[in-house]
Each structure stands twice: as C-alpha cells, then as structure tokens.
Design a protein around this motif. Structure first.
Motif, mmCIF file in Angstrom:
data_model
loop_
_atom_site.group_PDB
_atom_site.id
_atom_site.type_symbol
_atom_site.label_atom_id
_atom_site.label_comp_id
_atom_site.label_asym_id
_atom_site.label_seq_id
_atom_site.Cartn_x
_atom_site.Cartn_y
_atom_site.Cartn_z
ATOM 1 N N LEU A 171 4.226 18.026 -1.039
ATOM 2 C CA LEU A 171 3.909 16.535 -0.554
ATOM 3 C C LEU A 171 4.388 16.156 0.863
ATOM 4 N N ARG A 172 5.501 16.155 1.023
ATOM 5 C CA ARG A 172 5.989 16.048 2.347
ATOM 6 C C ARG A 172 5.197 16.601 3.562
ATOM 7 N N SER A 173 4.974 17.790 3.451
ATOM 8 C CA SER A 173 4.299 18.521 4.571
ATOM 9 C C SER A 173 2.872 18.017 4.834
ATOM 10 N N CYS A 174 2.152 17.504 3.583
ATOM 11 C CA CYS A 174 1.038 17.005 3.786
ATOM 12 C C CYS A 174 0.979 15.657 4.436
ATOM 13 N N GLU A 226 -2.464 2.589 10.841
ATOM 14 C CA GLU A 226 -2.437 2.590 9.575
ATOM 15 C C GLU A 226 -2.533 3.826 8.900
ATOM 16 N N LEU A 227 -1.700 4.416 7.933
ATOM 17 C CA LEU A 227 -1.946 5.482 7.191
ATOM 18 C C LEU A 227 -2.220 5.181 5.726
ATOM 19 N N SER A 228 -3.099 5.653 5.201
ATOM 20 C CA SER A 228 -3.578 5.271 3.900
ATOM 21 C C SER A 228 -3.212 6.817 3.147
ATOM 22 N N MET A 229 -2.190 6.750 2.406
ATOM 23 C CA MET A 229 -1.864 8.029 1.651
ATOM 24 C C MET A 229 -0.423 7.592 0.599
ATOM 25 N N GLY A 230 -0.589 8.253 -0.408
ATOM 26 C CA GLY A 230 0.219 7.905 -1.483
ATOM 27 C C GLY A 230 -0.407 7.347 -2.731
ATOM 28 N N MET A 231 -0.226 7.872 -3.951
ATOM 29 C CA MET A 231 -0.791 7.233 -5.168
ATOM 30 C C MET A 231 0.343 7.187 -6.282
ATOM 31 N N SER A 232 0.083 6.828 -7.328
ATOM 32 C CA SER A 232 0.973 6.383 -8.549
ATOM 33 C C SER A 232 2.064 7.640 -8.563
ATOM 34 N N ASN A 233 1.751 8.759 -8.585
ATOM 35 C CA ASN A 233 2.842 9.990 -8.643
ATOM 36 C C ASN A 233 3.527 10.350 -7.506
ATOM 37 N N ASP A 234 3.115 9.893 -6.266
ATOM 38 C CA ASP A 234 3.743 10.347 -4.995
ATOM 39 C C ASP A 234 3.859 9.236 -4.075
ATOM 40 N N PHE A 235 3.794 7.888 -4.263
ATOM 41 C CA PHE A 235 3.784 7.084 -3.203
ATOM 42 C C PHE A 235 5.355 6.752 -2.490
ATOM 43 N N GLU A 236 6.232 6.965 -3.209
ATOM 44 C CA GLU A 236 7.672 6.920 -2.576
ATOM 45 C C GLU A 236 7.787 7.831 -1.613
ATOM 46 N N ILE A 237 7.340 9.021 -1.751
ATOM 47 C CA ILE A 237 7.414 10.265 -0.822
ATOM 48 C C ILE A 237 6.474 9.830 0.371
ATOM 49 N N ALA A 238 5.357 9.391 0.245
ATOM 50 C CA ALA A 238 4.360 8.826 1.200
ATOM 51 C C ALA A 238 5.095 7.928 2.148
ATOM 52 N N ALA A 293 -3.111 13.901 -1.254
ATOM 53 C CA ALA A 293 -2.175 14.902 -1.250
ATOM 54 C C ALA A 293 -2.569 15.806 -2.553
ATOM 55 N N PRO A 294 -2.198 17.095 -2.635
ATOM 56 C CA PRO A 294 -2.526 17.941 -3.875
ATOM 57 C C PRO A 294 -1.668 17.040 -5.096
ATOM 58 N N PHE A 295 -2.363 17.436 -6.345
ATOM 59 C CA PHE A 295 -1.688 16.878 -7.471
ATOM 60 C C PHE A 295 -0.421 17.978 -7.854
ATOM 61 N N PHE A 345 -11.017 3.950 7.737
ATOM 62 C CA PHE A 345 -10.000 4.916 7.930
ATOM 63 C C PHE A 345 -10.837 6.309 7.953
ATOM 64 N N VAL A 346 -10.379 7.112 8.814
ATOM 65 C CA VAL A 346 -10.858 8.640 8.937
ATOM 66 C C VAL A 346 -10.277 9.474 7.873
ATOM 67 N N GLN A 347 -11.010 10.083 7.007
ATOM 68 C CA GLN A 347 -10.488 10.895 5.706
ATOM 69 C C GLN A 347 -10.261 12.229 6.249
ATOM 70 N N VAL A 348 -9.042 12.663 6.190
ATOM 71 C CA VAL A 348 -8.575 13.946 6.373
ATOM 72 C C VAL A 348 -8.118 14.989 5.389
ATOM 73 N N ASN A 349 -8.656 16.027 5.401
ATOM 74 C CA ASN A 349 -8.541 17.166 4.191
ATOM 75 C C ASN A 349 -7.062 17.861 4.538
ATOM 76 N N VAL A 350 -5.867 17.257 4.399
ATOM 77 C CA VAL A 350 -4.828 17.876 5.094
ATOM 78 C C VAL A 350 -4.568 19.291 4.384
#
Length: 225
Positions: free
Chosen positions: A168-171, A194-206, A159-161, A118-123
């Motif tokens: 979050l959605r914009s990111c 593939e899109l690797s994004m979303g963690m415990s606090n924001d994965f539904e939005i991702a 995404a930002p915490f 995966f190419v990592q992007v600092n959105v």
C-alpha cells in the motif's frame, strides 16, 4: 450505527494519522462514497457535517442530488463513459476518473465552465483497474494543454485490496511522486495539488503518504442502508 457516530470514529483515525505524519487535519477532505446506500442515508451524512459526496454512477448522483436538502460538493468517482459525460459535467463538481484522450475531448466539448478533474493512475498495474500507467501520466497531462475546459486538480488511484502495508505504501508513494512531478511543471491548467487515494481499509496509510482526499464508504455510511 448512525453516520454521525461513524464520522466521529473516522475523524479520530484521521487525527491520529495526521499526528503520525506531521500533517494538519484541515488538509484532508473526507468524501462519503454513497453508491450502495439510499438518499436518506446520504442525507444523514450531510446532516452529520460531511460536505463531500462521491458517486460511482451518474444515475445515483442525479437521484441523490434531487432528493438531498442542503449544500454538498459532488464527486464523480466511477469509470466514466464518453456518452455519459454531458450529464456528469452538468452535475458533478469534480471528476476523479480522467484517463484517456477521448474522454478529455468529450469533457472539453460538453463543459460550459472548466471542469475540475483528477487524472486516474493505475499504479498497481492490476488488469482489473482503470487508469494510465505511471509512465503515461506526464505526456498525457501535457497533451491536455489543448483542452482549456479541463483543470487537473490532482491525481487519483485505487490501491490493491491487501493488508500488506508495504504494498500500500509503495502504491501511495508512487502517486505522490507523480503528483509532485506534475505540480513542478507549473502548467496553468494543471496545478495538481490534490491526491485522491485511500478508502475505508487503508486511508490512514494514504494520509501518511500524502493523500488530500479520502474516499470512504463502508466506514462512514455502511452498505445497503
């Protein structure tokens, strides 16, 4: 709580996010992030039916691979130093942190088989985060044509915490747009599905914004267990 119980809760959250966005749960890979937990807790995750395991450090990945019984798909999700590439390409099924030419060269040099990256992007543009700027992504992916042991399977971001849903959605939307741009180039070495994004606090939005791989630690395996 048991990982099995946590996994049931996470799956229900995934189901609801998919229903809201008209997606199938089958599209979502759950990666259990085990950097803060023991090999025993990681084994519990695998026994609960979690196939994908994510580690931030090669030492942790090697320790857990040695201790684990059963099949797992291993994701290296941390920042990767070039001097650690040899070990990572030999033991990880996916690398989520390809973000510079020097790293691509080393992966190409050390890999025996093509490596799924995966190419990592600092959105978000935060200085504390690694990754390419959005403007650098397309030129970088085109540059990877020289390295035939790298397959760009997708893009990754952190995404930002924040609890600000619009931020979050914009990111996540920006990464989705970039993923489609790369995919539409139709480069044989960069299917970028593939899109690797979303963690415990924001994965539904991702998920609602297109994620296919969510990296979940605390909500699944907890911390320091």
């Amino acid at each position: 709580m048991r990982v099995e119980d946590n996994f049931s809760v996470v799956k229900e959250r995934i189901k609801q996010a998919c229903e809201r966005s008209g997606r199938s749960e089958d599209e979502i890979k759950v990666i259990a992030v085990t950097k803060y937990v023991s090999a025993e807790r990681t084994q519990e995750a695998i026994d609960a039916g979690i196939i994908h395991i994510g580690e931030n450090r090669i030492e942790g990945l090697l320790e857990k691979q040695h201790a684990i019984n059963g099949q797992a798909v291993w994701h290296f999700i941390g920042s990767l130093q070039t001097r650690k590439v040899k070990d990572v390409v030999a033991h990880a099924d996916y690398i989520h942190s390809l973000d510079r030419t020097s790293l691509a060269k080393e992966i190409h040099k050390r890999a025996v088989e093509p490596v799924r990256c995966f190419v990592q992007v600092n959105v978000s543009g935060e200085e504390s985060k690694h990754g390419l700027t959005p403007e650098e992504v397309i030129p970088f992916v085109k540059e990877l044509a020289s390295y035939d042991r790298i397959i760009v399977v997708g893009l990754m971001t952190m995404a930002p915490f924040t609890e600000d849903e619009q931020v979050l959605r914009s990111c996540f939307r920006k990464l989705k747009e970039l993923q489609l741009q790369v995919k539409n180039l139709e480069l044989p070495y960069a299917p970028c599905q593939e899109l690797s994004m979303g963690m415990s606090n924001d994965f539904e939005i991702a998920i609602e914004e297109g994620s296919t791989c969510i990296r979940v630690g605390t909500a699944l395996v907890g911390e320091n267990s």
